[in-house]
Design a protein around this motif. Structure first.
Motif, PDB file in Angstrom:
ATOM      1  N   MET A 179       0.836  -1.204   0.000  1.00  0.00           N
ATOM      2  CA  MET A 179       0.000   0.000   0.000  1.00  0.00           C
ATOM      3  C   MET A 179       0.865   1.245   0.000  1.00  0.00           C
ATOM      4  O   MET A 179       1.896   1.279   0.650  1.00  0.00           O
ATOM      5  CB  MET A 179      -0.888   0.027   1.247  1.00  0.00           C
ATOM      6  N   ARG A 180       0.404   2.214  -0.750  1.00  0.00           N
ATOM      7  CA  ARG A 180       0.938   3.570  -0.686  1.00  0.00           C
ATOM      8  C   ARG A 180      -0.253   4.454  -0.391  1.00  0.00           C
ATOM      9  O   ARG A 180      -1.288   4.328  -1.046  1.00  0.00           O
ATOM     10  CB  ARG A 180       1.596   3.957  -2.005  1.00  0.00           C
ATOM     11  N   GLN A 181      -0.107   5.303   0.615  1.00  0.00           N
ATOM     12  CA  GLN A 181      -1.230   6.172   0.929  1.00  0.00           C
ATOM     13  C   GLN A 181      -0.748   7.565   1.249  1.00  0.00           C
ATOM     14  O   GLN A 181       0.312   7.751   1.835  1.00  0.00           O
ATOM     15  CB  GLN A 181      -2.086   5.598   2.049  1.00  0.00           C
ATOM     16  N   GLY A 182      -1.557   8.511   0.810  1.00  0.00           N
ATOM     17  CA  GLY A 182      -1.252   9.904   1.050  1.00  0.00           C
ATOM     18  C   GLY A 182      -2.505  10.647   1.455  1.00  0.00           C
ATOM     19  O   GLY A 182      -3.625  10.228   1.164  1.00  0.00           O
ATOM     20  N   TYR A 183      -2.290  11.759   2.125  1.00  0.00           N
ATOM     21  CA  TYR A 183      -3.405  12.571   2.612  1.00  0.00           C
ATOM     22  C   TYR A 183      -3.560  13.798   1.732  1.00  0.00           C
ATOM     23  O   TYR A 183      -2.593  14.477   1.414  1.00  0.00           O
ATOM     24  CB  TYR A 183      -3.185  12.929   4.081  1.00  0.00           C
ATOM     25  N   LEU A 184      -4.808  14.040   1.334  1.00  0.00           N
ATOM     26  CA  LEU A 184      -5.109  15.117   0.399  1.00  0.00           C
ATOM     27  C   LEU A 184      -5.610  16.371   1.109  1.00  0.00           C
ATOM     28  O   LEU A 184      -5.420  17.474   0.616  1.00  0.00           O
ATOM     29  CB  LEU A 184      -6.160  14.641  -0.606  1.00  0.00           C
ATOM     30  N   ALA A 191      -6.935  17.842   5.337  1.00  0.00           N
ATOM     31  CA  ALA A 191      -7.149  17.536   6.750  1.00  0.00           C
ATOM     32  C   ALA A 191      -7.598  18.779   7.491  1.00  0.00           C
ATOM     33  O   ALA A 191      -7.188  19.895   7.175  1.00  0.00           O
ATOM     34  CB  ALA A 191      -5.863  17.006   7.369  1.00  0.00           C
ATOM     35  N   MET A 192      -8.449  18.540   8.470  1.00  0.00           N
ATOM     36  CA  MET A 192      -8.870  19.554   9.426  1.00  0.00           C
ATOM     37  C   MET A 192      -8.778  18.884  10.798  1.00  0.00           C
ATOM     38  O   MET A 192      -8.426  17.709  10.893  1.00  0.00           O
ATOM     39  CB  MET A 192     -10.291  20.027   9.123  1.00  0.00           C
ATOM     40  N   ASP A 193      -9.117  19.595  11.849  1.00  0.00           N
ATOM     41  CA  ASP A 193      -9.009  19.037  13.197  1.00  0.00           C
ATOM     42  C   ASP A 193      -9.802  17.748  13.373  1.00  0.00           C
ATOM     43  O   ASP A 193      -9.410  16.875  14.123  1.00  0.00           O
ATOM     44  CB  ASP A 193      -9.468  20.055  14.240  1.00  0.00           C
ATOM     45  N   ASP A 194     -10.929  17.638  12.680  1.00  0.00           N
ATOM     46  CA  ASP A 194     -11.801  16.484  12.911  1.00  0.00           C
ATOM     47  C   ASP A 194     -12.051  15.629  11.668  1.00  0.00           C
ATOM     48  O   ASP A 194     -12.957  14.809  11.647  1.00  0.00           O
ATOM     49  CB  ASP A 194     -13.143  16.949  13.475  1.00  0.00           C
ATOM     50  N   ARG A 195     -11.218  15.765  10.614  1.00  0.00           N
ATOM     51  CA  ARG A 195     -11.450  14.973   9.404  1.00  0.00           C
ATOM     52  C   ARG A 195     -10.208  14.899   8.531  1.00  0.00           C
ATOM     53  O   ARG A 195      -9.367  15.799   8.553  1.00  0.00           O
ATOM     54  CB  ARG A 195     -12.631  15.513   8.613  1.00  0.00           C
ATOM     55  N   THR A 196     -10.129  13.805   7.786  1.00  0.00           N
ATOM     56  CA  THR A 196      -9.046  13.636   6.807  1.00  0.00           C
ATOM     57  C   THR A 196      -9.619  13.037   5.527  1.00  0.00           C
ATOM     58  O   THR A 196     -10.645  12.348   5.550  1.00  0.00           O
ATOM     59  CB  THR A 196      -7.933  12.696   7.324  1.00  0.00           C
ATOM     60  N   VAL A 197      -8.931  13.325   4.433  1.00  0.00           N
ATOM     61  CA  VAL A 197      -9.242  12.720   3.140  1.00  0.00           C
ATOM     62  C   VAL A 197      -7.961  12.056   2.664  1.00  0.00           C
ATOM     63  O   VAL A 197      -6.914  12.709   2.559  1.00  0.00           O
ATOM     64  CB  VAL A 197      -9.719  13.765   2.114  1.00  0.00           C
ATOM     65  N   ARG A 198      -8.044  10.749   2.400  1.00  0.00           N
ATOM     66  CA  ARG A 198      -6.869   9.942   2.073  1.00  0.00           C
ATOM     67  C   ARG A 198      -7.085   9.211   0.753  1.00  0.00           C
ATOM     68  O   ARG A 198      -8.195   8.796   0.437  1.00  0.00           O
ATOM     69  CB  ARG A 198      -6.671   8.928   3.192  1.00  0.00           C
ATOM     70  N   ILE A 199      -5.985   9.033   0.022  1.00  0.00           N
ATOM     71  CA  ILE A 199      -5.992   8.158  -1.154  1.00  0.00           C
ATOM     72  C   ILE A 199      -5.040   7.001  -0.869  1.00  0.00           C
ATOM     73  O   ILE A 199      -3.960   7.208  -0.302  1.00  0.00           O
ATOM     74  CB  ILE A 199      -5.601   8.915  -2.459  1.00  0.00           C
ATOM     75  N   ARG A 200      -5.458   5.792  -1.225  1.00  0.00           N
ATOM     76  CA  ARG A 200      -4.620   4.605  -0.998  1.00  0.00           C
ATOM     77  C   ARG A 200      -4.555   3.797  -2.286  1.00  0.00           C
ATOM     78  O   ARG A 200      -5.588   3.502  -2.892  1.00  0.00           O
ATOM     79  CB  ARG A 200      -5.214   3.748   0.119  1.00  0.00           C
ATOM     80  N   LEU A 201      -3.329   3.483  -2.699  1.00  0.00           N
ATOM     81  CA  LEU A 201      -3.096   2.600  -3.848  1.00  0.00           C
ATOM     82  C   LEU A 201      -2.732   1.229  -3.295  1.00  0.00           C
ATOM     83  O   LEU A 201      -1.864   1.109  -2.427  1.00  0.00           O
ATOM     84  CB  LEU A 201      -1.968   3.131  -4.725  1.00  0.00           C
ATOM     85  N   ILE A 202      -3.375   0.180  -3.804  1.00  0.00           N
ATOM     86  CA  ILE A 202      -3.198  -1.175  -3.287  1.00  0.00           C
ATOM     87  C   ILE A 202      -2.628  -2.067  -4.383  1.00  0.00           C
ATOM     88  O   ILE A 202      -3.254  -2.240  -5.441  1.00  0.00           O
ATOM     89  CB  ILE A 202      -4.531  -1.741  -2.761  1.00  0.00           C
TER      90      ILE A 202
END
Length: 163
Positions: A26-31, A33-44
């Protein structure tokens, strides 16, 4: 609304490997973020991509939404990730009462091995295998987002006892 309820632990030794299924890279990165949320992409395994949105301030329980996206879109998105793209191999291990996901990290976190167990409720009490070390569920230093966005001065200890 989908809920993710999981506990996270450091791994004491390698005996889990005898029971592990094949690993998924897996490779994952974050697109975003705020104090209470994240948006992530993951390549599998270089074959698929998943976009995940997590909402909530707790480390044990959060709302989670996950969507398959075209691999080409995932590759473009990961190129825009903030911080470090996390590389790891994930193994599934059937425990006595729950399935464990064991993440073996690559550089810059080589040597870090973390096990997660997803539960149906916060009151679930999974049987801990003998290879499970210190619980780090509430230690934000071990969240994938923190690993991706911290500098070397903030690195967590990667020893199995968290010291």
């Amino acid at each position: 609304m989908a809920k993710e309820i999981e506990r996270k632990f450091l791994v004491k030794h390698e005996s889990w490997r005898a029971e592990a299924g094949p690993g998924a890279t897996m490779r994952q990165g974050y697109l975003a973020a705020m104090d209470d949320r994240t948006v992530r992409i993951r390549l599998i395994d270089g074959e698929s991509a998943r976009l995940t949105i997590k909402i909530g301030t707790g480390m044990l329980t959060r709302d989670e939404f996950e969507y398959e996206v075209p691999l080409g879109d995932g590759e473009e998105l990961i190129a825009s990730a903030i911080g470090t793209v996390i590389a790891k191999t994930r193994y599934r291990v059937q425990g006595e009462t729950h399935v464990w996901e064991v993440d073996v990290f690559e550089e810059p976190y080589a040597g870090l091995i973390v096990a997660e167990v997803e539960m149906r409720t916060e009151n679930d009490d999974p049987v801990l295998p003998d290879w499970i070390g210190q619980e780090v569920t509430d230690d934000r230093r071990y969240s994938n987002f923190a690993l991706a966005t911290r500098d070397d001065k903030q690195r967590p200890d990667i020893s199995p006892d968290g010291r």
